[in-house]
Design a protein around this motif. Structure first.
Motif, mmCIF file in Angstrom:
data_model
loop_
_atom_site.group_PDB
_atom_site.id
_atom_site.type_symbol
_atom_site.label_atom_id
_atom_site.label_comp_id
_atom_site.label_asym_id
_atom_site.label_seq_id
_atom_site.Cartn_x
_atom_site.Cartn_y
_atom_site.Cartn_z
ATOM 1 N N ARG A 247 -3.172 -2.913 10.480
ATOM 2 C CA ARG A 247 -3.705 -1.650 10.974
ATOM 3 C C ARG A 247 -5.191 -1.564 10.660
ATOM 4 N NH1 ARG A 247 -0.121 2.222 8.047
ATOM 5 N NH2 ARG A 247 -1.423 3.939 8.791
ATOM 6 N N PRO A 248 -5.914 -0.704 11.349
ATOM 7 C CA PRO A 248 -7.303 -0.457 10.967
ATOM 8 C C PRO A 248 -7.369 0.096 9.543
ATOM 9 C CG PRO A 248 -6.865 0.404 13.166
ATOM 10 C CD PRO A 248 -5.541 0.031 12.578
ATOM 11 N N PHE A 249 -8.305 -0.395 8.768
ATOM 12 C CA PHE A 249 -8.381 -0.023 7.365
ATOM 13 C C PHE A 249 -8.591 1.483 7.189
ATOM 14 C CE2 PHE A 249 -10.213 0.122 3.071
ATOM 15 C CZ PHE A 249 -9.323 -0.703 2.394
ATOM 16 N N HIS A 250 -9.301 2.102 8.125
ATOM 17 C CA HIS A 250 -9.606 3.529 7.973
ATOM 18 C C HIS A 250 -8.378 4.409 8.171
ATOM 19 C CE1 HIS A 250 -9.418 4.725 12.252
ATOM 20 N NE2 HIS A 250 -9.857 3.499 12.512
ATOM 21 N N THR A 251 -7.255 3.850 8.679
ATOM 22 C CA THR A 251 -6.041 4.646 8.896
ATOM 23 C C THR A 251 -5.133 4.665 7.673
ATOM 24 O OG1 THR A 251 -4.735 2.789 9.776
ATOM 25 C CG2 THR A 251 -6.101 4.039 11.349
ATOM 26 N N ILE A 252 -5.500 3.962 6.625
ATOM 27 C CA ILE A 252 -4.658 3.910 5.427
ATOM 28 C C ILE A 252 -4.600 5.282 4.762
ATOM 29 C CG2 ILE A 252 -4.457 2.943 3.099
ATOM 30 C CD1 ILE A 252 -5.823 0.398 4.229
ATOM 31 N N ASP A 253 -3.396 5.700 4.402
ATOM 32 C CA ASP A 253 -3.205 6.949 3.667
ATOM 33 C C ASP A 253 -3.073 6.605 2.185
ATOM 34 O OD1 ASP A 253 -2.414 9.317 2.509
ATOM 35 O OD2 ASP A 253 -0.924 9.815 4.041
ATOM 36 N N PRO A 254 -4.062 6.921 1.358
ATOM 37 C CA PRO A 254 -4.015 6.541 -0.060
ATOM 38 C C PRO A 254 -2.926 7.251 -0.847
ATOM 39 C CG PRO A 254 -5.884 7.997 0.375
ATOM 40 C CD PRO A 254 -5.299 7.640 1.703
ATOM 41 N N ASN A 255 -2.303 8.271 -0.253
ATOM 42 C CA ASN A 255 -1.212 8.961 -0.936
ATOM 43 C C ASN A 255 0.107 8.207 -0.836
ATOM 44 O OD1 ASN A 255 -2.765 11.287 -1.705
ATOM 45 N ND2 ASN A 255 -2.710 11.928 0.443
ATOM 46 N N ILE A 256 0.126 7.152 -0.017
ATOM 47 C CA ILE A 256 1.358 6.386 0.189
ATOM 48 C C ILE A 256 1.228 5.054 -0.544
ATOM 49 C CG2 ILE A 256 2.859 5.328 1.917
ATOM 50 C CD1 ILE A 256 1.779 7.421 3.905
ATOM 51 N N GLU A 257 2.170 4.788 -1.431
ATOM 52 C CA GLU A 257 2.048 3.647 -2.341
ATOM 53 C C GLU A 257 1.880 2.320 -1.610
ATOM 54 O OE1 GLU A 257 4.392 1.408 -6.004
ATOM 55 O OE2 GLU A 257 5.327 3.097 -4.978
ATOM 56 N N TRP A 258 2.766 2.038 -0.646
ATOM 57 C CA TRP A 258 2.687 0.718 -0.011
ATOM 58 C C TRP A 258 1.396 0.546 0.774
ATOM 59 C CZ3 TRP A 258 2.126 -0.087 5.158
ATOM 60 C CH2 TRP A 258 2.509 0.931 6.030
ATOM 61 N N GLN A 259 0.827 1.631 1.280
ATOM 62 C CA GLN A 259 -0.431 1.511 2.026
ATOM 63 C C GLN A 259 -1.610 1.229 1.090
ATOM 64 O OE1 GLN A 259 -1.208 4.318 5.167
ATOM 65 N NE2 GLN A 259 0.963 4.533 5.683
ATOM 66 N N ARG A 260 -1.479 1.610 -0.170
ATOM 67 C CA ARG A 260 -2.544 1.301 -1.131
ATOM 68 C C ARG A 260 -2.623 -0.188 -1.427
ATOM 69 N NH1 ARG A 260 -0.563 6.033 -3.854
ATOM 70 N NH2 ARG A 260 0.377 4.768 -5.506
ATOM 71 N N THR A 261 -1.583 -0.943 -1.060
ATOM 72 C CA THR A 261 -1.617 -2.399 -1.297
ATOM 73 C C THR A 261 -2.434 -3.128 -0.227
ATOM 74 O OG1 THR A 261 0.362 -2.920 0.005
ATOM 75 C CG2 THR A 261 0.704 -2.230 -2.292
ATOM 76 N N ILE A 262 -2.829 -2.435 0.830
ATOM 77 C CA ILE A 262 -3.627 -3.052 1.899
ATOM 78 C C ILE A 262 -5.083 -3.081 1.439
ATOM 79 C CG2 ILE A 262 -4.243 -2.999 4.337
ATOM 80 C CD1 ILE A 262 -1.795 -1.134 4.756
ATOM 81 N N LYS A 263 -5.615 -4.262 1.242
ATOM 82 C CA LYS A 263 -6.954 -4.392 0.660
ATOM 83 C C LYS A 263 -8.012 -4.822 1.671
ATOM 84 C CE LYS A 263 -5.255 -3.472 -3.427
ATOM 85 N NZ LYS A 263 -5.488 -2.131 -4.030
ATOM 86 N N VAL A 264 -7.594 -5.286 2.842
ATOM 87 C CA VAL A 264 -8.568 -5.807 3.807
ATOM 88 C C VAL A 264 -8.309 -5.212 5.195
ATOM 89 C CG1 VAL A 264 -8.955 -7.983 2.580
ATOM 90 C CG2 VAL A 264 -7.109 -7.832 4.272
ATOM 91 N N GLU A 265 -9.314 -5.288 6.030
ATOM 92 C CA GLU A 265 -9.215 -4.839 7.413
ATOM 93 C C GLU A 265 -8.240 -5.718 8.194
ATOM 94 O OE1 GLU A 265 -9.242 -2.797 10.306
ATOM 95 O OE2 GLU A 265 -11.164 -2.220 9.378
ATOM 96 N N GLN A 266 -7.254 -5.095 8.881
ATOM 97 C CA GLN A 266 -6.298 -5.852 9.698
ATOM 98 C C GLN A 266 -6.146 -5.195 11.071
ATOM 99 O OE1 GLN A 266 -2.745 -7.619 7.657
ATOM 100 N NE2 GLN A 266 -3.340 -6.318 5.930
ATOM 101 N N ASP A 267 -7.274 -4.836 11.666
ATOM 102 C CA ASP A 267 -7.269 -4.197 12.977
ATOM 103 C C ASP A 267 -6.842 -5.217 14.037
ATOM 104 O OD1 ASP A 267 -7.737 -2.842 15.318
ATOM 105 O OD2 ASP A 267 -9.671 -2.031 14.690
#
Length: 480
Positions: A247-267
């Motif tokens: 997903r685009p990095f800017h769409t990550i919701d930091p309140n969701i644990e598994w999304q906090r594991t995304i460290k790089v842009e994957q658009d």
């Protein structure tokens, strides 16, 4: 199955499987965008009428009877523990897993048998895993040799080797809407898990900004596979995209644990993919799971039912057994539990996508057909209260659940009891909204005339002895 996380998240849900087993609460993405394309809006409205669908996770992993794909991923090892006989080292395990391609030979594969049983049980759409995270294509892709139609696959010699084609054409012929599940991440692809680096988790194992050519190659690979699926397999109504960490990095919701594991842009460039899919399949519903915006046309709670109605289109994907993938001697839910779950979901405005996993021989366990036959008996009597309905207040009071016809002229009241063997009581008393003016009341599945009376906002129904033949629930229709 899909997002895999260790802790429950913000969505209020009722879990359906034991707490000792792995579960997850799937987030409803913030910022839902209602589609504006008239064909998509129409398709989504039709889809919301269908209520009950069939999900199928199937791949080479069925031969080992293990969780789909996830044992390849070096995280959450506690619930994907690898068996020593499948490989003592990680590299040996991956090699043996990928060699399952050579022995995959589901000679009992008969999609007509599945379609007949599902149709009789009231299922009206199907979503099939064309490719899961492991990258093994269950369709005839030209982008990879890691596929069911490859000469490396034993089943490739079978005239029905392109199982996606066979499933889609068979179910389409039986009147089903067709959904193609597709995993955006591909752990077999050297352009996603680059062999130069070891994989650490579910995410791409290099920085796409540092190696843009490699990421562009992966984007092209993904685009081409989705172009094949939406071009070569007849009419497709739903494109169900899994792997929300791509997903685009800017769409990550930091309140969701598994999304906090995304460290790089994957658009992955969903605008390009979505435009292509809509060109190939006008009006197709696109479900880019957990990624908010115009390409998540409905949301997908997993193994759970929201506690309250949602104001946007949604679907609970829930297994008939305990596992999304085939496991020998799986613990299948009772027909009563399945019907109770269906009632809860439709009363809250959702659809029920029930997963059934074929085994390595290409067929369901026999108990699956028993369950579907039992469900069909209930559905034959009560389908008018299920399909083409919408939620209505009060939604749920005690053991009563409510839906209404789309024109609002019929109020459907479901009585359940969640006991092992449902027994319809002699008298049922339930409330109705103030604006409901009953002209007649009937109980589905009972031919005798029903005695009823209205007092204020309450209706009392007295049931004849014929009620004793009702299974799983009592369904009352109040006609205005």
């Amino acid at each position: 199955m899909f997002i895999r996380q260790k802790t429950k998240t913000a969505l209020l849900v009722s879990f359906l499987i034991p707490a000792t087993m792995f579960t997850q609460a799937h987030n409803v993405s913030k910022g839902y965008e209602k589609p504006t394309d008239p064909l998509v809006v129409q398709n989504l409205e039709e889809w919301q009428d269908l209520k009950f669908g069939l999900f199928m996770h199937w791949g080479t992993y069925s031969q080992w009877g293990i969780v789909e794909s996830w044992s390849l991923c070096p995280e959450d090892e506690s619930w994907t523990k690898r068996k020593p006989e499948h490989g003592r080292s990680y590299d040996e395990y991956v090699k043996n897993y990928e060699n399952l391609q050579a022995t995959f030979n589901p000679t009992h594969f008969d999609p007509q048998k599945w379609a007949d049983a599902a149709r009789k049980a009231g299922m009206k759409y199907v979503v099939f895993t064309t490719k899961h995270h492991d990258g093994f294509a269950m369709f005839d892709t030209k982008q990879s040799d890691y596929k069911i139609t490859s000469p490396k696959t034993l089943f490739s010699k079978n005239p029905k080797a392109d199982v996606t084609k066979e499933i889609f054409s068979t179910f389409r012929k039986e009147g089903f809407k067709i959904g193609a599940y597709f995993s955006k991440p591909d752990w077999h692809s050297d352009d996603y898990w680059w062999p130069y680096f070891p994989p650490k988790d579910r995410n791409v194992n290099y920085d796409p900004k540092k190696y843009p050519e490699r990421w562009e190659s992966f984007k092209k690979f993904t685009y081409n596979q989705l172009n094949e699926i939406t071009s070569n397999y007849g009419k497709i109504d739903i494109l169900w995209l899994d792997g929300g960490w791509v997903r685009p990095f800017h769409t990550i919701d930091p309140n969701i644990e598994w999304q906090r594991t995304i460290k790089v842009e994957q658009d992955i460039d969903m605008d390009k993919i979505g435009a292509m899919a809509r060109k190939n399949q006008p009006g197709i519903i696109i479900v880019d799971r957990t990624v908010p915006g115009k390409w998540e046309n409905y949301v997908t709670p997993e193994q759970a039912v929201p506690e309250h109605p949602l104001s946007i289109p949604w679907e609970s994907c829930i297994t008939m057994g305990n596992s999304f993938s085939y496991v020998p001697n799986d613990n299948y839910k009772s027909s009563q539990k399945i019907i109770e779950t269906l009632i809860k979901i439709i009363s809250r405005g959702g659809n029920y996508l029930m997963n059934i996993a074929p085994g390595p021989n290409g067929d369901y366990d026999e108990v699956v057909y028993e369950r579907l036959k039992e469900i069909s008996g209930w559905m034959d009597k009560n389908q008018s209260a299920v399909f083409a309905t919408r939620s209505m207040a009060p939604y749920h009071e005690g053991n009563f659940y409510y839906t209404q016809s789309k024109d609002g002229k019929i109020v459907n009241v479901f009585h359940t009891d969640e006991k092992l063997n449902y027994q319809s009581p002699e008298t049922l008393t339930f409330s109705i909204p103030e604006n409901v003016k009953p002209k007649s009341v009937k109980v589905l599945g009972i031919s005798s005339k029903i005695q009823w009376k209205k007092s204020g906002n309450t209706i009392e129904v007295r049931l004849p002895d014929e009620r004793k033949k009702l299974n799983y629930s009592t369904v009352i229709q109040v006609v205005q």
